[in-house]
Design a protein around this motif. Structure first.
Motif, PDB file in Angstrom:
ATOM      1  N   LYS A 261       0.845  -1.212   0.000  1.00 49.83           N
ATOM      2  CA  LYS A 261       0.000   0.000   0.000  1.00 49.83           C
ATOM      3  C   LYS A 261       0.878   1.259   0.000  1.00 49.83           C
ATOM      4  N   ASN A 262       1.851   1.290   0.892  1.00 49.17           N
ATOM      5  CA  ASN A 262       2.626   2.523   1.054  1.00 49.17           C
ATOM      6  C   ASN A 262       3.587   2.779  -0.096  1.00 49.17           C
ATOM      7  N   ALA A 263       3.914   1.726  -0.867  1.00 47.91           N
ATOM      8  CA  ALA A 263       4.658   1.961  -2.111  1.00 47.91           C
ATOM      9  C   ALA A 263       3.683   2.423  -3.186  1.00 47.91           C
TER      10      ALA A 263
ATOM     11  N   ARG B 113      -4.587  10.738   4.445  1.00 53.52           N
ATOM     12  CA  ARG B 113      -3.492  11.710   4.503  1.00 53.52           C
ATOM     13  C   ARG B 113      -2.534  11.596   3.331  1.00 53.52           C
ATOM     14  N   ALA B 114      -2.395  10.353   2.795  1.00 54.41           N
ATOM     15  CA  ALA B 114      -1.432  10.146   1.711  1.00 54.41           C
ATOM     16  C   ALA B 114      -1.826  10.913   0.444  1.00 54.41           C
ATOM     17  N   SER B 115      -2.979  11.582   0.452  1.00 57.83           N
ATOM     18  CA  SER B 115      -3.356  12.463  -0.668  1.00 57.83           C
ATOM     19  C   SER B 115      -2.271  13.509  -0.907  1.00 57.83           C
TER      20      SER B 115
ATOM     21  N   ALA C 203      -5.193   9.608  14.173  1.00 58.00           N
ATOM     22  CA  ALA C 203      -5.176   8.839  15.421  1.00 58.00           C
ATOM     23  C   ALA C 203      -3.757   8.570  15.928  1.00 58.00           C
ATOM     24  N   ILE C 204      -2.770   8.557  15.020  1.00 60.18           N
ATOM     25  CA  ILE C 204      -1.427   8.215  15.504  1.00 60.18           C
ATOM     26  C   ILE C 204      -0.583   9.440  15.836  1.00 60.18           C
ATOM     27  N   GLY C 205      -1.163  10.629  15.750  1.00 56.79           N
ATOM     28  CA  GLY C 205      -0.418  11.807  16.192  1.00 56.79           C
ATOM     29  C   GLY C 205      -0.666  13.012  15.316  1.00 56.79           C
ATOM     30  N   GLN C 206       0.155  14.040  15.538  1.00 54.82           N
ATOM     31  CA  GLN C 206      -0.064  15.335  14.889  1.00 54.82           C
ATOM     32  C   GLN C 206       0.240  15.323  13.389  1.00 54.82           C
ATOM     33  N   ARG C 207       1.321  14.707  13.004  1.00 57.47           N
ATOM     34  CA  ARG C 207       1.723  14.499  11.616  1.00 57.47           C
ATOM     35  C   ARG C 207       1.742  15.770  10.749  1.00 57.47           C
ATOM     36  N   PRO C 208       2.673  16.679  11.023  1.00 53.69           N
ATOM     37  CA  PRO C 208       2.784  17.887  10.212  1.00 53.69           C
ATOM     38  C   PRO C 208       3.331  17.601   8.806  1.00 53.69           C
ATOM     39  N   VAL C 209       3.232  18.576   7.899  1.00 58.39           N
ATOM     40  CA  VAL C 209       3.793  18.407   6.546  1.00 58.39           C
ATOM     41  C   VAL C 209       4.811  19.514   6.233  1.00 58.39           C
TER      42      VAL C 209
ATOM     43  N   GLY D  23      13.892  16.054  10.208  1.00 59.99           N
ATOM     44  CA  GLY D  23      13.020  16.716  11.185  1.00 59.99           C
ATOM     45  C   GLY D  23      13.293  16.149  12.564  1.00 59.99           C
ATOM     46  N   PRO D  24      12.475  16.506  13.541  1.00 60.22           N
ATOM     47  CA  PRO D  24      12.721  16.049  14.914  1.00 60.22           C
ATOM     48  C   PRO D  24      12.648  14.527  15.062  1.00 60.22           C
ATOM     49  N   PHE D  25      11.977  13.835  14.152  1.00 61.93           N
ATOM     50  CA  PHE D  25      11.849  12.369  14.259  1.00 61.93           C
ATOM     51  C   PHE D  25      12.513  11.668  13.076  1.00 61.93           C
TER      52      PHE D  25
ATOM     53  N   THR E  81      11.422  12.165   6.373  1.00 57.55           N
ATOM     54  CA  THR E  81      10.000  11.966   6.109  1.00 57.55           C
ATOM     55  C   THR E  81       9.848  11.150   4.842  1.00 57.55           C
ATOM     56  N   VAL E  82       9.044  10.087   4.915  1.00 53.27           N
ATOM     57  CA  VAL E  82       8.921   9.174   3.779  1.00 53.27           C
ATOM     58  C   VAL E  82       8.162   9.864   2.636  1.00 53.27           C
ATOM     59  N   LEU E  83       6.944  10.323   2.924  1.00 55.14           N
ATOM     60  CA  LEU E  83       6.157  10.927   1.844  1.00 55.14           C
ATOM     61  C   LEU E  83       6.726  12.286   1.435  1.00 55.14           C
TER      62      LEU E  83
ATOM     63  N   CYS F 296      15.107   6.430   3.672  1.00 57.29           N
ATOM     64  CA  CYS F 296      15.778   5.292   3.020  1.00 57.29           C
ATOM     65  C   CYS F 296      14.829   4.112   2.834  1.00 57.29           C
ATOM     66  N   GLU F 297      13.537   4.315   3.076  1.00 62.72           N
ATOM     67  CA  GLU F 297      12.577   3.214   3.052  1.00 62.72           C
ATOM     68  C   GLU F 297      12.533   2.534   1.673  1.00 62.72           C
ATOM     69  N   PRO F 298      12.251   1.225   1.650  1.00 57.75           N
ATOM     70  CA  PRO F 298      12.160   0.499   0.375  1.00 57.75           C
ATOM     71  C   PRO F 298      11.104   1.092  -0.566  1.00 57.75           C
TER      72      PRO F 298
ATOM     73  N   THR G 196       7.778   1.576  12.622  1.00 57.99           N
ATOM     74  CA  THR G 196       6.661   1.949  13.497  1.00 57.99           C
ATOM     75  C   THR G 196       5.378   1.226  13.080  1.00 57.99           C
ATOM     76  N   ASP G 197       5.253   0.909  11.789  1.00 55.69           N
ATOM     77  CA  ASP G 197       4.023   0.268  11.299  1.00 55.69           C
ATOM     78  C   ASP G 197       3.889  -1.191  11.754  1.00 55.69           C
ATOM     79  N   LEU G 198       4.925  -1.739  12.424  1.00 55.44           N
ATOM     80  CA  LEU G 198       4.803  -3.086  13.011  1.00 55.44           C
ATOM     81  C   LEU G 198       4.815  -3.048  14.540  1.00 55.44           C
TER      82      LEU G 198
ATOM     83  N   GLU H 128       2.832   9.260  19.973  1.00 61.85           N
ATOM     84  CA  GLU H 128       1.490   9.008  20.532  1.00 61.85           C
ATOM     85  C   GLU H 128       0.866   7.722  20.004  1.00 61.85           C
ATOM     86  N   ARG H 129       1.636   6.927  19.273  1.00 65.05           N
ATOM     87  CA  ARG H 129       1.028   5.767  18.602  1.00 65.05           C
ATOM     88  C   ARG H 129       0.885   4.590  19.567  1.00 65.05           C
ATOM     89  N   PHE H 130      -0.015   4.741  20.547  1.00 63.80           N
ATOM     90  CA  PHE H 130      -0.189   3.709  21.578  1.00 63.80           C
ATOM     91  C   PHE H 130      -1.663   3.431  21.847  1.00 63.80           C
TER      92      PHE H 130
HETATM   93  C1  EPZ Z   1       4.617   7.092   5.973  1.00 59.89           C
HETATM   94  O1  EPZ Z   1       3.890   8.213   6.469  1.00 59.89           O
HETATM   95  C2  EPZ Z   1       3.654   5.941   5.949  1.00 59.89           C
HETATM   96  N1  EPZ Z   1       2.504   6.275   5.114  1.00 59.89           N
HETATM   97  C3  EPZ Z   1       3.191   5.614   7.357  1.00 59.89           C
HETATM   98  O2  EPZ Z   1       2.408   4.430   7.251  1.00 59.89           O
HETATM   99  C4  EPZ Z   1       4.413   5.314   8.219  1.00 59.89           C
HETATM  100  O3  EPZ Z   1       3.986   5.087   9.558  1.00 59.89           O
HETATM  101  C5  EPZ Z   1       5.379   6.488   8.178  1.00 59.89           C
HETATM  102  O4  EPZ Z   1       5.732   6.779   6.802  1.00 59.89           O
HETATM  103  C6  EPZ Z   1       6.673   6.229   8.923  1.00 59.89           C
HETATM  104  O5  EPZ Z   1       7.315   5.106   8.414  1.00 59.89           O
HETATM  105  C7  EPZ Z   1       2.559   6.084   3.804  1.00 59.89           C
HETATM  106  O6  EPZ Z   1       3.572   5.700   3.241  1.00 59.89           O
HETATM  107  C8  EPZ Z   1       1.321   6.337   3.038  1.00 59.89           C
HETATM  108  P1  EPZ Z   1       6.757  10.530   7.814  1.00 59.89           P
HETATM  109  P2  EPZ Z   1       4.523   9.671   6.370  1.00 59.89           P
HETATM  110  O7  EPZ Z   1       6.589  11.823   7.108  1.00 59.89           O
HETATM  111  O8  EPZ Z   1       5.426   9.754   5.205  1.00 59.89           O
HETATM  112  C9  EPZ Z   1       7.436  13.754  11.223  1.00 59.89           C
HETATM  113  C10 EPZ Z   1       0.613   3.004   7.879  1.00 59.89           C
HETATM  114  O9  EPZ Z   1       0.131   2.493   8.938  1.00 59.89           O
HETATM  115  N2  EPZ Z   1       7.235  14.733  10.151  1.00 59.89           N
HETATM  116  O10 EPZ Z   1       7.912   9.677   7.398  1.00 59.89           O
HETATM  117  O11 EPZ Z   1       3.415  10.630   6.459  1.00 59.89           O
HETATM  118  C11 EPZ Z   1       6.198  12.929  11.515  1.00 59.89           C
HETATM  119  O12 EPZ Z   1       5.309  13.595  12.376  1.00 59.89           O
HETATM  120  C12 EPZ Z   1       1.186   4.356   7.936  1.00 59.89           C
HETATM  121  O13 EPZ Z   1       0.596   2.425   6.791  1.00 59.89           O
HETATM  122  C13 EPZ Z   1       7.463  16.059  10.403  1.00 59.89           C
HETATM  123  O14 EPZ Z   1       7.852  16.455  11.515  1.00 59.89           O
HETATM  124  O15 EPZ Z   1       5.398   9.713   7.684  1.00 59.89           O
HETATM  125  C14 EPZ Z   1       6.800  11.674  12.099  1.00 59.89           C
HETATM  126  O16 EPZ Z   1       7.149  11.891  13.431  1.00 59.89           O
HETATM  127  C15 EPZ Z   1       0.602   5.339   8.778  1.00 59.89           C
HETATM  128  N3  EPZ Z   1       7.264  16.957   9.392  1.00 59.89           N
HETATM  129  C16 EPZ Z   1       8.082  11.502  11.277  1.00 59.89           C
HETATM  130  O17 EPZ Z   1       8.374  12.796  10.742  1.00 59.89           O
HETATM  131  C17 EPZ Z   1       6.868  16.573   8.153  1.00 59.89           C
HETATM  132  O18 EPZ Z   1       6.708  17.417   7.266  1.00 59.89           O
HETATM  133  C18 EPZ Z   1       7.980  10.517  10.138  1.00 59.89           C
HETATM  134  O19 EPZ Z   1       6.806  10.787   9.367  1.00 59.89           O
HETATM  135  C19 EPZ Z   1       6.633  15.214   7.910  1.00 59.89           C
HETATM  136  C20 EPZ Z   1       6.828  14.309   8.921  1.00 59.89           C
END
Ligand code: EPZ
Length: 447
Positions: A22-24, A96-98, A121-127, A167-169, A172-174, A197-199, A322-324, A348-350
């Motif tokens: 799905k995420n690919a 959100r993946a939109s 549900a799993i947190g704030q998730r900024p972009v 970023g702080p964590f 970012t994948v997307l 570096c995700e697959p 985190t997804d596992l 917050e993913r608990f």
């Molecule tokens: C992807 O979300 C996945 N979604 C998530 O899968 C997955 O949990 C996540 O990567 C982490 O591996 C898809 O691929 C569709 P991130 P993504 O941006 O890209 C912070 C599932 O269950 N951050 O890598 O949105 C963020 O808050 C899901 O299938 C910022 O601070 O996640 C988090 O702490 C849900 N600013 C960290 O980075 C930003 O602009 C990683 O998030 C973006 C993210």
């Protein structure tokens, strides 16, 4: 709303094929916006998130046809109208993946308007990192009425630059997917530092390279993209879903069963298989023939009578995903001793903790860490699915629990696992999908 009714305690046996990821698939589908030519994607799973992405792309002028070829789902996409550039709140709020359409639409159409994703549900998730990355390429971005409004600079194209996506964590994948996709059509060279570096990023890079993009370094923290004028058609097969594969492995482990997984991306799952082996689960790759695709292997997963406790910290790839986390927490509820899980991606993913506790688990959460004290058995109970992976954790717990578990709101599961009840049922699980009304008639408490 549907519920799952699961009778626990059944042994599993047989073979499960791991579906396309799905995420690919989500960013790959969005990348179809980058070309006027046809795009063919194979093994796109049939999930509600994917259907929402189809709906969004349809509104953005992409004609989509899905069919099965040799029993593999095949999606054909072609841009037929480039005039629309608004990803509306209506759709974005369901998925959100939109946000994946932002980079491709901006680079190809010169402008994009995407509703700002809200919390989930799993947190704030900024972009912010997505926007910072695109701004570094010259995009002019404003926020209007809850929408991200982006346009290319006056020159008419984005301009390559060095972009830092940490970023702080971590990365970012997307965000990496968005910036990498946009940079393929930029003028000049873009370097993404602290890239994810995700697959799934490697899969996107491979698809874009097949379309004519010049990308090196995908899978490492530094990706270099030399912009080209146009991208062309592609026929690409989505990588198998490492999170689905990990969930199936946990299903074998929690029921002390043996399952064979085909199309399994073992090479992308080292951190998960390392923890499973530490817990006492055996994973044996079944090498057949000479040419083995490391992302499409067959393996035999065998549980063990006694599960050992372990420590797990979620991290960006190649660390533990985190997804596992929720699925492994369910498994560790039955380990002989205390396990510690620390969540470093989504603090917050608990949400599954309270529901697992309803089933007899002993879990104490302190901030981003949970201590799981193994119990002898879990007990079936009515529980509430809260997000996709938390729900998968509850399904696993229910497979092992004594008695009946009713999982409410399984639409969360349908976002990421195709026909989970049929597939687990085919290997011996007792799992039924019922409507809430049917559950009420049967006298099984649903809320
Ligand atoms: C992807 O979300 C996945 N979604 C998530 O899968 C997955 O949990 C996540 O990567 C982490 O591996 C898809 O691929 C569709 P991130 P993504 O941006 O890209 C912070 C599932 O269950 N951050 O890598 O949105 C963020 O808050 C899901 O299938 C910022 O601070 O996640 C988090 O702490 C849900 N600013 C960290 O980075 C930003 O602009 C990683 O998030 C973006 C993210």
């Amino acid at each position: 709303m549907d519920v799952f009714v699961i009778e626990g305690g059944r042994k599993l046996a047989g073979t499960l094929r791991v579906n396309g990821s799905k995420n690919a698939a989500l960013p790959l589908l969005a990348a179809s916006l980058l070309t006027d030519d046809p795009v063919i994607l194979r093994d796109v799973p049939d999930l509600s998130d994917i259907r929402n992405m189809h709906r969004l792309l349809g509104e953005l002028g992409v004609a989509i046809e899905s069919e099965r070829e040799n029993n593999i789902p095949t999606t054909r996409l072609r841009v037929v109208d480039e005039t629309e550039h608004h990803a509306r709140y209506d759709i974005v709020r369901t998925m959100r993946a939109s946000i994946c359409v932002l980079g491709p639409m901006l680079a190809k159409r010169g402008q994009a308007r995407v509703s700002m994703p809200g919390g989930c549900a799993i947190g704030q998730r900024p972009v912010d990192l997505h926007l910072r990355g695109l701004e570094a390429l010259g995009a002019i971005i404003t926020l209007e009425g809850g929408d991200i409004v982006a346009r290319v600079p006056q020159s008419g194209r984005l301009i390559g630059d060095t972009v830092f996506l940490g970023g702080p964590f971590g990365s970012t994948v997307l965000g990496t997917a968005n910036v990498m996709s946009a940079a393929t059509l930029a003028q000049g060279t873009t370097t993404i530092e602290c890239a994810a570096c995700e697959p799934e990023i490697v899969d996107l890079a491979n698809m874009l390279i097949g379309m004519g993009a010049k990308i090196t370094g995908a899978g490492s923290p530094r990706i270099t993209i030399e912009g080209v004028e146009t991208l062309s058609s592609i026929d690409h097969c989505v990588i198998p879903d490492r999170i689905e594969a990990g969930t199936f492995m946990c299903a074998a482990a929690i029921t002390n069963s043996t399952l064979t997984l085909t199309n399994c991306p073992l090479d992308a799952m080292m951190s998960a298989t390392d923890r499973l082996e530490a817990i006492g689960v055996h994973i044996d790759p079944a090498h057949q023939g000479t040419a083995i695709d490391p992302l499409r292997q067959t393996c035999i997963v065998s549980g063990s009578e006694s599960l050992r406790p372990v420590q797990i910290t979620t991290q960006p790839h190649p660390g533990f995903p985190t997804d596992l986390q929720a699925q492994f927490m369910a498994l560790l509820c039955l380990a002989a001793g205390n396990s510690v899980i620390t969540e470093k991606i989504f603090p917050e993913r608990f949400l599954h903790v309270a529901e697992l506790t309803r089933m007899g688990a002993s879990i104490h959460r302190h901030g981003t860490t949970a201590v799981i004290s193994g119990v002898k058995a879990l007990t079936g109970a009515p529980v509430m699915a809260s997000d996709l992976r938390a729900s998968a954790g509850l399904v696993l717990a229910a497979l092992a629990a004594r008695g009946t578990t009713v999982i409410n709101r399984v639409y969360h599961i349908d976002r990421g696992y195709e026909q989970l009840e049929h597939r687990l049922g085919s290997v011996g699980a007792s799992i039924q999908r019922l409507s809430e009304d049917a559950v009420a008639e049967l006298g099984l408490m649903s809320e």
